[in-house]
Scaffold this motif. Structure first.
Motif, PDB file in Angstrom:
ATOM      1  N   GLU A 218      -5.287  -5.569   4.247  1.00  0.00           N
ATOM      2  CA  GLU A 218      -4.264  -6.542   3.870  1.00  0.00           C
ATOM      3  C   GLU A 218      -3.809  -7.367   5.071  1.00  0.00           C
ATOM      4  O   GLU A 218      -3.534  -8.562   4.942  1.00  0.00           O
TER       5      GLU A 218
ATOM      6  N   HIS B 160      -6.535  -5.623  -5.230  1.00  0.00           N
ATOM      7  CA  HIS B 160      -6.971  -5.086  -3.943  1.00  0.00           C
ATOM      8  C   HIS B 160      -7.139  -6.227  -2.948  1.00  0.00           C
ATOM      9  O   HIS B 160      -7.433  -7.361  -3.323  1.00  0.00           O
ATOM     10  N   SER B 161      -6.970  -5.926  -1.673  1.00  0.00           N
ATOM     11  CA  SER B 161      -7.039  -6.984  -0.655  1.00  0.00           C
ATOM     12  C   SER B 161      -8.405  -7.656  -0.600  1.00  0.00           C
ATOM     13  O   SER B 161      -8.527  -8.769  -0.097  1.00  0.00           O
ATOM     14  N   SER B 162      -9.440  -7.003  -1.125  1.00  0.00           N
ATOM     15  CA  SER B 162     -10.768  -7.622  -1.154  1.00  0.00           C
ATOM     16  C   SER B 162     -10.936  -8.582  -2.323  1.00  0.00           C
ATOM     17  O   SER B 162     -11.924  -9.316  -2.380  1.00  0.00           O
ATOM     18  N   ASP B 163      -9.972  -8.599  -3.242  1.00  0.00           N
ATOM     19  CA  ASP B 163     -10.039  -9.458  -4.427  1.00  0.00           C
ATOM     20  C   ASP B 163      -9.643 -10.888  -4.063  1.00  0.00           C
ATOM     21  O   ASP B 163      -8.704 -11.113  -3.284  1.00  0.00           O
TER      22      ASP B 163
ATOM     23  N   ASP C 244       0.963  -1.957  -4.629  1.00  0.00           N
ATOM     24  CA  ASP C 244      -0.271  -1.197  -4.481  1.00  0.00           C
ATOM     25  C   ASP C 244      -1.253  -1.687  -5.540  1.00  0.00           C
ATOM     26  O   ASP C 244      -0.843  -2.200  -6.589  1.00  0.00           O
ATOM     27  N   ALA C 245      -2.535  -1.526  -5.253  1.00  0.00           N
ATOM     28  CA  ALA C 245      -3.565  -1.927  -6.207  1.00  0.00           C
ATOM     29  C   ALA C 245      -3.866  -0.834  -7.223  1.00  0.00           C
ATOM     30  O   ALA C 245      -4.551  -1.086  -8.216  1.00  0.00           O
ATOM     31  N   ASN C 246      -3.346   0.363  -6.989  1.00  0.00           N
ATOM     32  CA  ASN C 246      -3.617   1.512  -7.856  1.00  0.00           C
ATOM     33  C   ASN C 246      -2.379   1.830  -8.679  1.00  0.00           C
ATOM     34  O   ASN C 246      -1.317   2.139  -8.123  1.00  0.00           O
TER      35      ASN C 246
ATOM     36  N   ASP D 244      -1.787  -1.472   5.282  1.00  0.00           N
ATOM     37  CA  ASP D 244      -3.228  -1.335   5.100  1.00  0.00           C
ATOM     38  C   ASP D 244      -3.910  -2.418   5.922  1.00  0.00           C
ATOM     39  O   ASP D 244      -3.534  -3.592   5.855  1.00  0.00           O
TER      40      ASP D 244
ATOM     41  N   ALA E 166       0.824  -1.215   0.000  1.00  0.00           N
ATOM     42  CA  ALA E 166       0.000   0.000   0.000  1.00  0.00           C
ATOM     43  C   ALA E 166       0.856   1.263   0.000  1.00  0.00           C
ATOM     44  O   ALA E 166       0.647   2.172   0.804  1.00  0.00           O
TER      45      ALA E 166
ATOM     46  N   TYR F 143      -5.916 -11.772  -4.412  1.00  0.00           N
ATOM     47  CA  TYR F 143      -4.896 -11.005  -3.703  1.00  0.00           C
ATOM     48  C   TYR F 143      -3.792 -11.893  -3.133  1.00  0.00           C
ATOM     49  O   TYR F 143      -2.602 -11.637  -3.334  1.00  0.00           O
TER      50      TYR F 143
END
Length: 347
Positions: A87, A58-61, A38-40, A84, A14, A64
């Protein structure tokens, strides 16, 4: 530099957020090789000179953990430091796999992280241990709210001051609960807001470095100053013990005027490094060095976490890159790989 890290990098997650960005840059300044994730793709930390950048879901994926393990398998970091909270909750699922790959972590327990992530759970746990926290109600408990209180409606599992709404009546709170996902309602606390950077060793000994949040933007302190206050330090220590926290974390709260037992009120605990932690380092606390030592199993020297009050920090938005293709150095998210293929055995 620690002998444990001379030949292998540290992975910081992150790096688009203030905690990850500043931690990655500080580690680089101390001579460490750093991998940043990072996811971005537009995360500023991915463009730090000399950093090895990697995009990750993203950690919700659902992908991940497999993507993170693939990065660890190919780049062989000696340690992984998440910045984060989402994560951190996912890393508990793959701690055994990280051990197999030789990647060190030092994470709070899942129970402690659940209490940090869930504000209703945190309120209940804190009150059970006598920690002063804001009065808290779930949406089906609004009839219990006394008249005359200023209120805050916020996501139960939110962070970074996102979707936080203020109101003055229960009627207004009911409307806001329809607009905020999975909300809670809390009494609005006033006073001087603070954050405490904390390091808790494996024996439970705590060092607390508090700082005033002098100016805040989107939940991040952009101006801060360290201070000493015995009651703040004791209340923070009691809070961390109530949650069973360990490793590096931060605690937020308010200090009101007066000398009563409720002078210090704790609003939340984050199981990660804080966004303005560099002020604690500038004040003399060896926060990062002692955390890295504890990460590799060495005793934390709490004498080296003493600090000077009155040290200030000012944050400013800077330009990291400008040009036709500033993201060319960032690797794309790797294709998903089954977890069993990464470490050579079933979960």
């Amino acid at each position: 530099m620690s002998a444990d890290l001379t030949d292998r990098p540290v992975l910081v997650t992150a790096v688009g957020g203030a905690p990850g960005f500043d931690l990655a840059r500080m580690l680089q300044h101390r001579g460490y090789q750093v991998i940043g994730t990072d996811a971005n793709a537009y995360a500023a930390g991915l463009l730090l000179p000399g950093l090895t950048p990697r995009l990750i879901p993203h950690s919700s994926d659902a992908q991940y953990t497999s993507a993170l393990l693939e990065i660890c398998r190919t780049l062989r970091p000696a340690a992984l430091i998440p910045t984060d909270e989402g994560e951190i909750l996912r890393l508990a699922e793959i701690s055994d796999h990280l051990d197999v790959l030789g990647v060190r972590t030092w994470l709070p327990t899942p129970a402690a992280m659940t209490a940090c992530h869930d504000k209703a759970e945190f309120h209940q746990r804190a009150r059970q241990h006598g920690v002063p926290t804001p009065a808290t109600w779930l949406p089906d408990e609004l009839d219990r709210i006394p008249d005359g209180l200023d209120l805050v409606v916020k996501p139960r599992r939110g962070h970074g001051a996102k979707n936080v709404q203020f109101c003055r009546t229960v009627r207004q709170a009911r409307v806001l609960c329809e607009l905020v996902d999975d909300p809670i309602v809390q009494e609005r606390i006033t006073g001087s807001e603070f954050t405490a950077d904390c390091l808790i060793d494996r024996a439970g000994t705590v060092s607390v470095i508090p700082r005033w949040r002098l100016a805040v933007r989107n939940g991040l302190a952009i101006a801060a100053a360290t201070f000493h206050d015995d009651q703040v330090a004791q209340t923070v220590t009691t809070t961390l013990a109530a949650l069973g926290m360990t490793s590096l974390c931060c605690v937020q709260g308010f200090v009101s005027d007066g000398d009563g037992p409720a002078r210090v009120v704790i609003t939340e605990v984050n199981g990660r490094i804080a966004g303005a932690f560099p002020v604690s380092v500038a004040a003399g606390a060896d926060l990062i060095g002692q955390f890295l030592g504890g990460l590799f199993g060495r005793p934390v020297d709490h004498d080296r976490l003493r600090f000077t009050p009155g040290i200030h920090l000012i944050k400013y938005v800077d330009t990291i890159a400008a040009g036709p293709a500033p993201l060319a150095a960032v690797r794309p998210i790797p294709a998903p790989v089954p977890v069993t293929d990464l470490v050579g055995g079933p979960r």
